[in-house]
Scaffold this motif. Structure first.
Motif, PDB file in Angstrom:
ATOM      1  N   ARG A  48      61.765 -31.314 -25.295  1.00 53.65           N
ATOM      2  CA  ARG A  48      62.710 -31.166 -24.193  1.00 53.65           C
ATOM      3  C   ARG A  48      63.000 -32.511 -23.549  1.00 53.65           C
ATOM      4  NH1 ARG A  48      58.734 -26.848 -21.625  1.00 53.65           N
ATOM      5  NH2 ARG A  48      57.386 -28.304 -22.730  1.00 53.65           N
TER       6      ARG A  48
ATOM      7  N   TYR B  62      63.746 -36.060 -13.229  1.00 54.55           N
ATOM      8  CA  TYR B  62      63.493 -35.630 -11.866  1.00 54.55           C
ATOM      9  C   TYR B  62      64.738 -35.882 -11.018  1.00 54.55           C
ATOM     10  CZ  TYR B  62      58.508 -35.219 -12.932  1.00 54.55           C
ATOM     11  OH  TYR B  62      57.295 -34.836 -13.467  1.00 54.55           O
TER      12      TYR B  62
ATOM     13  N   SER C  33      63.852 -34.293 -20.113  1.00 57.48           N
ATOM     14  CA  SER C  33      63.574 -33.985 -18.702  1.00 57.48           C
ATOM     15  C   SER C  33      64.016 -35.137 -17.810  1.00 57.48           C
ATOM     16  CB  SER C  33      62.072 -33.748 -18.484  1.00 57.48           C
ATOM     17  OG  SER C  33      61.623 -32.562 -19.109  1.00 57.48           O
TER      18      SER C  33
ATOM     19  N   ARG D  78      62.317 -30.865 -11.132  1.00 59.33           N
ATOM     20  CA  ARG D  78      62.422 -31.390 -12.494  1.00 59.33           C
ATOM     21  C   ARG D  78      63.377 -30.518 -13.289  1.00 59.33           C
ATOM     22  NH1 ARG D  78      59.728 -30.456 -17.211  1.00 59.33           N
ATOM     23  NH2 ARG D  78      58.198 -29.141 -16.159  1.00 59.33           N
ATOM     24  N   CYS D  79      64.312 -31.128 -13.963  1.00 56.92           N
ATOM     25  CA  CYS D  79      65.243 -30.413 -14.830  1.00 56.92           C
ATOM     26  C   CYS D  79      64.877 -30.694 -16.278  1.00 56.92           C
ATOM     27  CB  CYS D  79      66.687 -30.854 -14.566  1.00 56.92           C
ATOM     28  SG  CYS D  79      67.278 -30.522 -12.894  1.00 56.92           S
ATOM     29  N   GLU D  80      65.097 -29.721 -17.143  1.00 56.20           N
ATOM     30  CA  GLU D  80      64.791 -29.924 -18.550  1.00 56.20           C
ATOM     31  C   GLU D  80      65.737 -29.106 -19.415  1.00 56.20           C
ATOM     32  OE1 GLU D  80      60.684 -28.711 -18.888  1.00 56.20           O
ATOM     33  OE2 GLU D  80      61.248 -26.637 -19.342  1.00 56.20           O
TER      34      GLU D  80
ATOM     35  N   PRO E 205      60.722 -23.279 -16.130  1.00 51.83           N
ATOM     36  CA  PRO E 205      60.857 -24.140 -17.311  1.00 51.83           C
ATOM     37  C   PRO E 205      61.455 -23.418 -18.512  1.00 51.83           C
ATOM     38  CG  PRO E 205      58.589 -23.417 -17.063  1.00 51.83           C
ATOM     39  CD  PRO E 205      59.319 -22.924 -15.839  1.00 51.83           C
TER      40      PRO E 205
END
Length: 312
Positions: free
Chosen positions: A217, A221, A219, A237-239, A166
């Motif tokens: 952030r 999926y 975010s 998960r991208c953030e 993260p």
């Protein structure tokens, strides 16, 4: 009754730590991209342009020894001697490791001298107490700082920077970086929207949502190909720091959905497939090699500690 086998090797735990994730605790804005009533899996447009290159940044750590420190005027304290490394893989026309850095440290409460060895000098780093949790947290801070250093010293230009893990304090200094999270202890979505994650097909993503903490952030999926076991298999998960216009992040989310599935690993090559992407997997392997032989370093630390004690 349906029975499936988790795709990750057991020694690496599981990308989903239990059948039911903890309820969301982080305040979120779920309607950043779409109203809640309209949430559905999103496929990137076929004409979504890929980045010119991708920089994958990751690090590894190893505790080489526990050390007991007895100052002249105090009781015995616990410390750890550890090696850690960080590096960058650049993926463009081909994949290439463009930087690796190795550091060694002795972590304790205070006053511990450096320990010179033929494998490198273990520099002191102080933490507030000598519990093993605090010592390991100190090691993780050292590793995080090194990851920031190697990312900053390799100017990505127009490359996408992907951090394994993260976006946390310290890592937020890496401008424009994308956090890539492989495991899920809690859902950031209420149950009715978490169902959208279960509906994702490889190469699809959820709508963007905002997590509001000390670091706000964006975010989303994303589903990778090759996951087996449960409905969240292959989900990551991208953030990214919520700085700038939303349209920029919609383009970034579509870009990740288009390009990251192409780096998904396969079970016969990677025990944490498909989430541990091939560039990250190979970088981890190279960094561990550069940490050196654990048995040799342990012997060197014993020799250095003995020399220091005899000199004192």
């Amino acid at each position: 009754m349906k029975i499936t086998i988790e795709s990750w090797a057991p020694e690496y735990g599981s990308p989903l730590e239990s059948g039911e994730m903890e309820e969301p605790e982080v305040p979120t804005d779920l309607e950043v991209e779409l109203p809640v009533a309209e949430w559905h899996p999103i496929s990137p447009s076929p004409d979504t342009p890929p980045p010119a290159a991708i920089h994958f940044v990751d690090g590894v750590r190893r505790i080489d020894a526990r050390v007991w420190i007895t100052p002249d005027d105090d009781g015995t304290q616990l410390g750890i001697c550890a090696s850690y490394a960080a590096g960058v893989v650049r993926c463009a026309a081909r994949a290439e490791v463009i930087d690796t850095q190795v550091r060694r440290t002795v972590i304790s409460t205070s006053g511990t001298p450096a320990l010179p060895t033929r494998a490198g000098r273990f520099e002191p780093y102080a933490v507030v107490e000598d519990s093993i949790d605090k010592l390991i947290s100190g090691l993780q801070r050292r590793l995080g700082s090194l990851e920031v250093e190697v990312a900053a010293r390799n100017d990505p230009g127009d490359a996408l920077v992907v951090l394994d893990g993260p976006i946390s304090w310290g890592r937020d200094q890496i401008s424009g970086a994308l956090g890539y999270v492989k495991t899920h202890q809690r859902s950031y979505l209420p149950a009715d929207l978490a169902k959208v994650v279960s509906q994702l097909r490889p190469g699809e993503r959820t709508p963007i949502f905002l997590t509001e903490t000390r670091l706000n952030r964006y975010s989303w999926y994303l589903k990778l190909p090759g996951g087996e076991g449960h409905s969240w298999s292959g989900v990551v998960r991208c953030e990214a720091l919520a700085e700038g216009e939303l349209q920029k992040f919609r383009a970034l989310a579509d870009q990740t959905a288009r390009v990251l599935p192409g780096y998904a690993s396969e079970q016969h090559k990677e025990p944490r497939a498909p989430q541990n992407l091939y560039p990250i997997s190979e970088l981890e392997r190279e960094l561990r090699r550069r940490l050196g032989d654990a048995y040799y370093i342990s012997r060197e630390l014993k020799r250095s500690a003995r020399t220091h004690s005899e000199a004192g």
